[in-house]
Enzyme design. Structure first.
Site, PDB file in Angstrom:
ATOM      1  N   TYR A 109     -55.072  11.791 150.666  1.00 53.25           N
ATOM      2  CA  TYR A 109     -56.378  12.383 150.324  1.00 53.25           C
ATOM      3  C   TYR A 109     -57.241  12.528 151.572  1.00 53.25           C
ATOM      4  O   TYR A 109     -57.849  13.574 151.799  1.00 53.25           O
ATOM      5  CB  TYR A 109     -57.064  11.510 149.268  1.00 53.25           C
ATOM      6  N   ASP A 157     -52.991  27.723 138.447  1.00 57.39           N
ATOM      7  CA  ASP A 157     -52.647  26.612 139.334  1.00 57.39           C
ATOM      8  C   ASP A 157     -52.960  27.073 140.756  1.00 57.39           C
ATOM      9  O   ASP A 157     -52.301  27.989 141.273  1.00 57.39           O
ATOM     10  CB  ASP A 157     -51.155  26.281 139.172  1.00 57.39           C
TER      11      ASP A 157
HETATM   12  N1  LIG Z   1     -65.615  12.136 142.223  1.00 52.20           N
HETATM   13  C1  LIG Z   1     -65.933  11.715 143.436  1.00 52.20           C
HETATM   14  O1  LIG Z   1     -66.423  10.595 143.621  1.00 52.20           O
HETATM   15  C2  LIG Z   1     -65.727  12.608 144.631  1.00 52.20           C
HETATM   16  C3  LIG Z   1     -66.259  12.195 145.866  1.00 52.20           C
HETATM   17  C4  LIG Z   1     -66.104  13.039 146.967  1.00 52.20           C
HETATM   18  C5  LIG Z   1     -65.477  14.262 146.835  1.00 52.20           C
HETATM   19  N2  LIG Z   1     -64.957  14.631 145.619  1.00 52.20           N
HETATM   20  C6  LIG Z   1     -64.359  15.958 145.530  1.00 52.20           C
HETATM   21  O2  LIG Z   1     -65.062  16.699 144.559  1.00 52.20           O
HETATM   22  C7  LIG Z   1     -64.205  17.675 143.945  1.00 52.20           C
HETATM   23  C8  LIG Z   1     -64.281  17.547 142.450  1.00 52.20           C
HETATM   24  O3  LIG Z   1     -63.905  16.223 142.068  1.00 52.20           O
HETATM   25  P1  LIG Z   1     -64.151  15.691 140.587  1.00 52.20           P
HETATM   26  O4  LIG Z   1     -64.281  14.217 140.697  1.00 52.20           O
HETATM   27  O5  LIG Z   1     -65.207  16.518 139.957  1.00 52.20           O
HETATM   28  O6  LIG Z   1     -62.729  16.009 139.941  1.00 52.20           O
HETATM   29  P2  LIG Z   1     -62.200  15.973 138.418  1.00 52.20           P
HETATM   30  O7  LIG Z   1     -63.303  15.654 137.467  1.00 52.20           O
HETATM   31  O8  LIG Z   1     -60.980  15.107 138.429  1.00 52.20           O
HETATM   32  O9  LIG Z   1     -61.776  17.484 138.211  1.00 52.20           O
HETATM   33  C9  LIG Z   1     -60.694  18.018 138.913  1.00 52.20           C
HETATM   34  C10 LIG Z   1     -60.528  19.465 138.498  1.00 52.20           C
HETATM   35  O10 LIG Z   1     -59.452  20.050 139.227  1.00 52.20           O
HETATM   36  C11 LIG Z   1     -58.625  20.768 138.299  1.00 52.20           C
HETATM   37  N3  LIG Z   1     -57.277  20.863 138.858  1.00 52.20           N
HETATM   38  C12 LIG Z   1     -56.405  19.868 139.152  1.00 52.20           C
HETATM   39  N4  LIG Z   1     -55.276  20.357 139.681  1.00 52.20           N
HETATM   40  C13 LIG Z   1     -55.427  21.716 139.721  1.00 52.20           C
HETATM   41  C14 LIG Z   1     -54.598  22.788 140.157  1.00 52.20           C
HETATM   42  N5  LIG Z   1     -53.390  22.586 140.688  1.00 52.20           N
HETATM   43  N6  LIG Z   1     -55.076  24.056 140.029  1.00 52.20           N
HETATM   44  C15 LIG Z   1     -56.291  24.289 139.502  1.00 52.20           C
HETATM   45  N7  LIG Z   1     -57.126  23.327 139.083  1.00 52.20           N
HETATM   46  C16 LIG Z   1     -56.690  22.042 139.196  1.00 52.20           C
HETATM   47  C17 LIG Z   1     -58.734  19.948 137.001  1.00 52.20           C
HETATM   48  O11 LIG Z   1     -58.483  20.698 135.823  1.00 52.20           O
HETATM   49  P3  LIG Z   1     -57.073  20.843 135.076  1.00 52.20           P
HETATM   50  O12 LIG Z   1     -56.616  19.460 134.775  1.00 52.20           O
HETATM   51  O13 LIG Z   1     -57.416  21.659 133.884  1.00 52.20           O
HETATM   52  O14 LIG Z   1     -56.206  21.571 136.031  1.00 52.20           O
HETATM   53  C18 LIG Z   1     -60.226  19.632 137.020  1.00 52.20           C
HETATM   54  O15 LIG Z   1     -60.963  20.722 136.532  1.00 52.20           O
HETATM   55  C19 LIG Z   1     -62.823  17.402 144.529  1.00 52.20           C
HETATM   56  O16 LIG Z   1     -62.579  18.303 145.580  1.00 52.20           O
HETATM   57  C20 LIG Z   1     -62.909  15.979 145.066  1.00 52.20           C
HETATM   58  O17 LIG Z   1     -62.035  15.765 146.122  1.00 52.20           O
HETATM   59  C21 LIG Z   1     -65.057  13.823 144.521  1.00 52.20           C
END
Ligand SMILES: NC(=O)c1ccc[n+]([C@@H]2O[C@H](COP(=O)([O-])OP(=O)(O)OC[C@H]3O[C@@H](n4cnc5c(N)ncnc54)[C@H](OP(=O)(O)O)[C@@H]3O)[C@@H](O)[C@H]2O)c1
Length: 250
Positions: free
Chosen positions: A154, A62
């Site tokens: 966020y 975490d």
């Molecule tokens: N998707 C978009 O459109 C978008 C756009 C701009 C920026 N972003 C940024 O891109 C990054 C990745 O986003 P994503 O959409 O790929 O996210 P995602 O698919 O929801 O994946 C989130 C990851 O974070 C892990 N996680 C959550 N809480 C955690 C904790 N306390 N400790 C360790 N790991 C944790 C989750 O795994 P577990 O559940 O196993 O912990 C998962 O591997 C983020 O920083 C997000 O803000 C996303």
């Protein structure tokens, strides 16, 4: 930087951009420490990397816990002896109005998206210094540059990550540590399926593929040491949410 044989820690490695980045780093010869809270999900990514001939280790952690981050980095040092690359992708941040953003919601968003990167950076930097340098990639967001409707916590976390990255550069450039902020627009990851956003085929077609963000990360950390690329914003070519700055607008 030649990536072959380098050691990376990727947080949020079990899903979305963190997963894609881990797979692509491994394809480029990087040994990857996969970090998220769910061991079973990490193991799937680890297996995928190993089946393709790469090297990875799952370390359920975490990132909001200083103690767990400390133990995770110690495990990486024990296993691989150094850390060259840190990618901060771990994320928790559903949309929420001001009324819905209670203290627990605020804390979890800020802790995962801002405190987590800080804890990982603070723990890893001494090892990078010892090793003569390194690369830190913070995944920001266009929500770190523009306000969005129903995203107070966020937005605050992502603007904070911009500030953290800027201050960090002042402190660690002298140690040959590059700090890159990669800021995606709407990107196709599993996260979107956890929201109420209406994901029509037309919307999905306009999303950035998560592989593109992985490619941007690998590209930016592969540049020569004398080249400094602090900021990599990645926009949607066409707005997926026509007429709205955010899919979560009322
Ligand atoms: N998707 C978009 O459109 C978008 C756009 C701009 C920026 N972003 C940024 O891109 C990054 C990745 O986003 P994503 O959409 O790929 O996210 P995602 O698919 O929801 O994946 C989130 C990851 O974070 C892990 N996680 C959550 N809480 C955690 C904790 N306390 N400790 C360790 N790991 C944790 C989750 O795994 P577990 O559940 O196993 O912990 C998962 O591997 C983020 O920083 C997000 O803000 C996303």
């Amino acid at each position: 930087m030649d990536l072959n044989g380098k050691i990376a820690i990727v947080t949020g490695a079990s899903s979305g951009m963190g997963r894609e980045t881990s797979l692509l780093l491994a394809k480029n010869g990087v040994k990857v420490a996969l970090v998220s809270t769910t061991g079973s999900k990490l193991k799937k990514v680890e297996d995928e990397i190993k089946q393709a001939g790469g090297e990875a280790i799952s370390i359920p952690t975490d990132v909001t816990s200083a103690d767990q981050v400390q133990k995770m980095v110690a495990k990486v040092i024990d296993t691989y002896g150094k850390v060259d690359i840190l990618v901060n992708s771990a994320f928790w941040g559903p949309p929420g109005s001001l009324e819905e953003t209670d203290e627990a919601f605020w804390d979890r968003t800020i802790d995962t998206c801002l405190k987590g990167p800080f804890l990982c950076i603070r723990t890893v930097v001494p090892f990078m210094r010892e090793n003569g340098g390194g690369r830190i990639v913070n995944i920001g967001s266009l929500a770190g540059k523009n306000g969005e409707d129903n995203r107070t916590a966020y937005n605050a976390a992502k603007f904070g990550l911009e500030g953290l990255s800027a201050a960090l550069r002042e402190e660690v450039t002298r140690d040959n540590i590059h700090v890159h902020l990669v800021s995606p627009a709407a990107t196709d990851t599993p996260w979107w399926r956890t929201t109420d956003a209406k994901l029509t085929p037309e919307v999905l077609e306009r999303f950035v593929p998560s592989e593109t963000i992985a490619q941007a990360i690998v590209w930016v950390i592969s540049q020569p040491d004398q080249v400094h690329i602090p900021d990599v914003p990645v926009y949607n070519f066409r707005n997926p949410f026509e007429g709205k700055s955010s899919p979560f607008s009322e």
